[in-house]
Motif scaffolding. Structure first.
Motif, PDB file in Angstrom:
ATOM      1  N   GLU A 230       0.793  -1.317   0.000  1.00  0.00           N
ATOM      2  CA  GLU A 230       0.021   0.088   0.146  1.00  0.00           C
ATOM      3  C   GLU A 230       0.885   1.335  -0.068  1.00  0.00           C
ATOM      4  N   ARG A 231       0.542   2.204  -0.840  1.00  0.00           N
ATOM      5  CA  ARG A 231       1.142   3.460  -1.002  1.00  0.00           C
ATOM      6  C   ARG A 231       0.107   4.529  -1.008  1.00  0.00           C
ATOM      7  N   LEU A 232       0.615   5.847  -0.876  1.00  0.00           N
ATOM      8  CA  LEU A 232      -0.217   6.916  -0.865  1.00  0.00           C
ATOM      9  C   LEU A 232       0.000   7.314  -2.569  1.00  0.00           C
ATOM     10  N   TYR A 233      -1.040   7.700  -3.140  1.00  0.00           N
ATOM     11  CA  TYR A 233      -1.162   8.107  -4.449  1.00  0.00           C
ATOM     12  C   TYR A 233      -2.016   9.545  -4.571  1.00  0.00           C
ATOM     13  N   PRO A 234      -1.614  10.297  -5.438  1.00  0.00           N
ATOM     14  CA  PRO A 234      -2.470  11.493  -5.486  1.00  0.00           C
ATOM     15  C   PRO A 234      -3.597  11.054  -6.391  1.00  0.00           C
ATOM     16  N   HIS A 235      -4.608  11.780  -6.174  1.00  0.00           N
ATOM     17  CA  HIS A 235      -6.080  11.590  -6.949  1.00  0.00           C
ATOM     18  C   HIS A 235      -6.076  12.134  -8.212  1.00  0.00           C
ATOM     19  N   ALA A 236      -6.826  11.474  -9.204  1.00  0.00           N
ATOM     20  CA  ALA A 236      -7.090  11.688 -10.452  1.00  0.00           C
ATOM     21  C   ALA A 236      -8.419  10.986 -11.118  1.00  0.00           C
ATOM     22  N   THR A 237      -9.032  11.808 -11.940  1.00  0.00           N
ATOM     23  CA  THR A 237     -10.476  11.579 -12.346  1.00  0.00           C
ATOM     24  C   THR A 237     -10.046  11.499 -14.047  1.00  0.00           C
ATOM     25  N   TYR A 238     -10.793  10.750 -14.638  1.00  0.00           N
ATOM     26  CA  TYR A 238     -10.940  10.534 -15.987  1.00  0.00           C
ATOM     27  C   TYR A 238     -12.047  11.706 -16.154  1.00  0.00           C
ATOM     28  N   VAL A 239     -11.630  12.535 -17.400  1.00  0.00           N
ATOM     29  CA  VAL A 239     -12.563  13.420 -17.953  1.00  0.00           C
ATOM     30  C   VAL A 239     -12.789  13.371 -19.430  1.00  0.00           C
ATOM     31  N   ARG A 240     -13.772  13.730 -19.753  1.00  0.00           N
ATOM     32  CA  ARG A 240     -13.875  13.836 -21.406  1.00  0.00           C
ATOM     33  C   ARG A 240     -13.755  15.030 -21.809  1.00  0.00           C
ATOM     34  N   ASN A 241     -12.446  15.053 -22.692  1.00  0.00           N
ATOM     35  CA  ASN A 241     -12.088  16.311 -23.430  1.00  0.00           C
ATOM     36  C   ASN A 241     -11.977  16.091 -24.889  1.00  0.00           C
ATOM     37  N   MET A 322      -8.857  -4.873  15.506  1.00  0.00           N
ATOM     38  CA  MET A 322      -7.889  -5.642  14.850  1.00  0.00           C
ATOM     39  C   MET A 322      -7.540  -5.212  13.619  1.00  0.00           C
ATOM     40  N   LEU A 323      -8.521  -4.992  12.806  1.00  0.00           N
ATOM     41  CA  LEU A 323      -8.429  -4.130  11.478  1.00  0.00           C
ATOM     42  C   LEU A 323      -7.563  -2.831  11.663  1.00  0.00           C
ATOM     43  N   SER A 324      -8.112  -2.145  12.425  1.00  0.00           N
ATOM     44  CA  SER A 324      -7.405  -0.818  12.612  1.00  0.00           C
ATOM     45  C   SER A 324      -6.063  -0.982  13.006  1.00  0.00           C
ATOM     46  N   TYR A 325      -5.567  -1.957  13.807  1.00  0.00           N
ATOM     47  CA  TYR A 325      -4.480  -2.145  14.142  1.00  0.00           C
ATOM     48  C   TYR A 325      -3.638  -2.408  12.871  1.00  0.00           C
ATOM     49  N   LEU A 326      -3.918  -3.460  12.153  1.00  0.00           N
ATOM     50  CA  LEU A 326      -3.281  -4.198  10.981  1.00  0.00           C
ATOM     51  C   LEU A 326      -3.030  -2.867  10.073  1.00  0.00           C
ATOM     52  N   ARG A 327      -4.024  -2.145   9.857  1.00  0.00           N
ATOM     53  CA  ARG A 327      -3.910  -0.789   8.969  1.00  0.00           C
ATOM     54  C   ARG A 327      -3.098   0.250   9.514  1.00  0.00           C
ATOM     55  N   ASP A 328      -2.902   0.415  10.762  1.00  0.00           N
ATOM     56  CA  ASP A 328      -2.000   1.323  11.456  1.00  0.00           C
ATOM     57  C   ASP A 328      -0.788   1.066  11.612  1.00  0.00           C
ATOM     58  N   MET A 329      -0.492  -0.199  11.572  1.00  0.00           N
ATOM     59  CA  MET A 329       0.629  -0.848  11.697  1.00  0.00           C
ATOM     60  C   MET A 329       1.720  -0.525  10.539  1.00  0.00           C
ATOM     61  N   LYS A 330       1.250  -0.458   9.370  1.00  0.00           N
ATOM     62  CA  LYS A 330       1.748  -0.624   8.268  1.00  0.00           C
ATOM     63  C   LYS A 330       2.551   0.857   7.929  1.00  0.00           C
ATOM     64  N   ASP A 331       3.540   0.785   7.425  1.00  0.00           N
ATOM     65  CA  ASP A 331       4.355   1.837   6.705  1.00  0.00           C
ATOM     66  C   ASP A 331       3.658   2.036   5.415  1.00  0.00           C
ATOM     67  N   VAL A 332       3.257   3.454   5.013  1.00  0.00           N
ATOM     68  CA  VAL A 332       2.647   3.543   3.774  1.00  0.00           C
ATOM     69  C   VAL A 332       3.412   4.734   3.180  1.00  0.00           C
ATOM     70  N   PRO A 333       4.328   4.260   2.426  1.00  0.00           N
ATOM     71  CA  PRO A 333       5.180   5.431   1.487  1.00  0.00           C
ATOM     72  C   PRO A 333       4.394   6.059   0.467  1.00  0.00           C
ATOM     73  N   SER A 334       5.064   6.972  -0.110  1.00  0.00           N
ATOM     74  CA  SER A 334       4.431   7.607  -1.240  1.00  0.00           C
ATOM     75  C   SER A 334       4.444   6.812  -2.777  1.00  0.00           C
ATOM     76  N   GLY A 335       3.608   6.725  -3.403  1.00  0.00           N
ATOM     77  CA  GLY A 335       3.778   6.016  -4.485  1.00  0.00           C
ATOM     78  C   GLY A 335       4.654   6.372  -5.746  1.00  0.00           C
ATOM     79  N   THR A 337       7.820   8.418  -4.972  1.00  0.00           N
ATOM     80  CA  THR A 337       9.156   8.823  -4.562  1.00  0.00           C
ATOM     81  C   THR A 337      10.215   7.972  -5.260  1.00  0.00           C
ATOM     82  N   ASP A 338      11.272   8.802  -5.343  1.00  0.00           N
ATOM     83  CA  ASP A 338      12.439   8.134  -5.980  1.00  0.00           C
ATOM     84  C   ASP A 338      12.315   7.394  -7.251  1.00  0.00           C
ATOM     85  N   ASN A 339      11.697   7.758  -8.030  1.00  0.00           N
ATOM     86  CA  ASN A 339      11.212   7.443  -9.451  1.00  0.00           C
ATOM     87  C   ASN A 339      10.958   5.874  -9.315  1.00  0.00           C
ATOM     88  N   GLU A 340      10.517   5.518  -8.200  1.00  0.00           N
ATOM     89  CA  GLU A 340      10.160   4.093  -7.930  1.00  0.00           C
ATOM     90  C   GLU A 340       8.663   3.776  -8.174  1.00  0.00           C
TER      91      GLU A 340
END
Lengths: 346, 346
Positions: A230-241, A322-335, A337-340
């Motif tokens: 899991e990573r953090l991604y900026p949000h976008a939406t498809y639009v018709r242009n 427990m579900l909150s714990y599993l979620r909050d325990m994880k490191d969630v880096p940016s999607g 960074t570092d060109n990766e």
């Protein structure tokens, strides 16, 4: 307070905890899921909910209607329905933007008749999912598009599928009785092999049935979430242009979206060997129970009509903690960074 | 593999995790326990088991017999029963040995008639628990003393209380139906204010009813276990020597016993403020459901007869994994290091 403590040096301890929970859960539960030959009683289902593992339920007949194109068109007429449109069949998924950045992309939502939707779907499994079609249509509005919480609270809002309601029960009796509550949302889903639902989990108990076609689920328990990058991604939406769909990044003020980077968890080698995906297909007149917090990736190989009933999860007791714990325990880096960023999506 | 990772430097992260889980659990659940005005249906109880919080059940009548001394004596006659005998009323508890070391002390078990047991019990609450009596008797054999697993497997072993069986149902119907299994053990408990059960948790679902007298429970959720200062204690047993009870340490080869060091969790200030003990009394014809893993400390203020049904816990799903995690995350030092053993017991 976070469950991580205060120091970044503790990362290996968090990871050890997640891996221990994942291994222990698998040791006790294996990869098995029960297959019921018919619908359970409320008491049987209450026992299943306690265990919180998926169950395939055979001989689940939501209604006696045939769900053919002709029937759907005749019932819906020219009423407009909201359809997700994407260039690649991946609505609500991580997508490479034109600027080389990865985004969590929401689909364009366009209004059309049932006939227009069905004319754009195909049973041709050879072309399904290969991106041959210029655009992919998927009815997946999932906002309680048949019955929403208002319906159950006596304040009905309008449904685009009101004329289909007589074919869709507002609840699943044995589930309502087991959980002692009405559904929160009831949805109809119509798509073809071109559409894929990226792996995600929901804060709901889910009864999901196929009334035409077949759905292919890849399921992972909540404890395997750490394998999904899991990573953090900026949000976008498809639009018709000018007739074309283009991905439009949302204003920078929009919060980033936490999402799994693994695009194809159903394919060998795409997730760590510690994860134990369960692959199961759901055919006509079968239902699957997807417990709260279970990760699921969903495909279909031909035109498929499905219905689902979401029930609010039980917040009391330990399971939500427990579900909150599993979620909050994880490191969630940016999607990104570092060109990766693009490397992370496999 | 342990959930702790490999380094002792990660201790603060483990502690942070335990405290986070404890706080989060309390935020979601509060201190509330439900009180039912009558016995639940199987379905209602299945929902309760899913939440896994204690429930007090009123109007629970295990049998119509009166449980007076005369009745018990007339039914049991001279049949020998196994009674726990201690000098202080604390069987299965941390106790200071004659050599200044702390031990996990098991009681002496002596055979006597029901009349002898009852002659040694008192309704005098003023003297209860003050150690005035030279020895304290408590029928707490808790090995399925009325019905053991053999009974339910069709291979009945002998019960010291066979003549009481007609007064004690072998199961609790709505619990058996909810859990879809027979009990693992059914016990009768007879004691007075001199006896206290030290705080502990069991790997069973427990239906515990009082048929005469009153029991006072102090309950803590599994997530509060970190507040109980569990330590490892050498094992010892009371034996009778020249008429007196003396504490006899077990051979050093005996594994140490992991046990809570908090002797009086029901008293203010004896456990950290982060713990949230629930105090509840169970009177005649009431029952309490004690879920698997819940910590409980039990007292009584007069001659009290109680019955309990233990059901094996559900190993599938997440709940057992979570209980194991809470247990394995904790550091469990020796109870006797650095001369702080006796300080640990408060």
């Amino acid at each position: 307070m976070t469950p991580k403590g205060d120091s970044h040096t503790q990362k290996s301890s968090q990871q050890a905890s997640l891996e221990w929970l994942s291994a222990e859960y698998h040791d006790l539960n294996g990869d098995h899921i029960d297959i019921l030959e018919g619908t359970p009683t409320a008491l049987e289902f209450a026992r299943i909910v306690q265990i919180s593992r998926p169950v395939l339920i055979k001989r689940f007949q939501a209604s006696s209607c045939k769900w053919s194109n002709d029937y759907l068109i005749s019932k819906m007429g020219s009423r407009p329905i909201s359809v997700a449109v994407t260039p690649n069949g991946r609505a609500d998924a991580i997508t490479l933007g034109p600027n080389g950045k990865l985004y969590f992309a929401e689909p364009a939502v366009e209004k059309m008749s049932m006939k227009s939707l069905l004319d754009n779907l195909s049973d041709d499994t050879c072309s399904a999912g290969d991106g041959a079609a210029a655009e992919t249509y998927y009815l997946q509005s999932q906002n309680g598009n048949v019955y929403s919480s208002g319906f159950f609270n006596g304040q009905d809002d309008l449904s685009e599928f009101e004329t289909l309601r007589q074919d869709i029960p507002s609840d699943v009796k044995w589930c309502t009785e087991a959980l002692d509550k009405s559904p929160e949302a009831v949805n109809v889903w119509i798509g073809d092999g071109g559409s894929i639902s990226s792996i995600h989990s929901d804060p709901y108990e889910n009864i999901y049935t196929v009334v035409r076609g077949q759905k292919h689920f890849t399921l992972l328990p909540p404890t395997d979430g750490w394998c999904l990058d899991e990573r953090l991604y900026p949000h976008a939406t498809y639009v018709r242009n000018a007739g074309d769909l283009v991905l439009q990044p949302s204003p920078e003020i929009s919060p980033p979206v936490r999402w799994a980077s693994i695009l194809n968890p159903h394919l060998p080698g795409c997730i760590p060997p510690e994860a134990h995906p369960i692959h199961i297909s759901v055919s006509e007149n079968e239902a699957i129970y997807i417990p709260v917090g279970w990760w699921h990736h969903v495909r279909q190989s031909s035109i498929t009509v499905a219905l689902n009933w979401w029930y609010d999860t039980e917040m009391r007791g330990m399971s939500w903690v427990m579900l909150s714990y599993l979620r909050d325990m994880k490191d969630v880096p940016s999607g990104n960074t570092d060109n990766e960023g693009s490397k992370a999506v496999v």
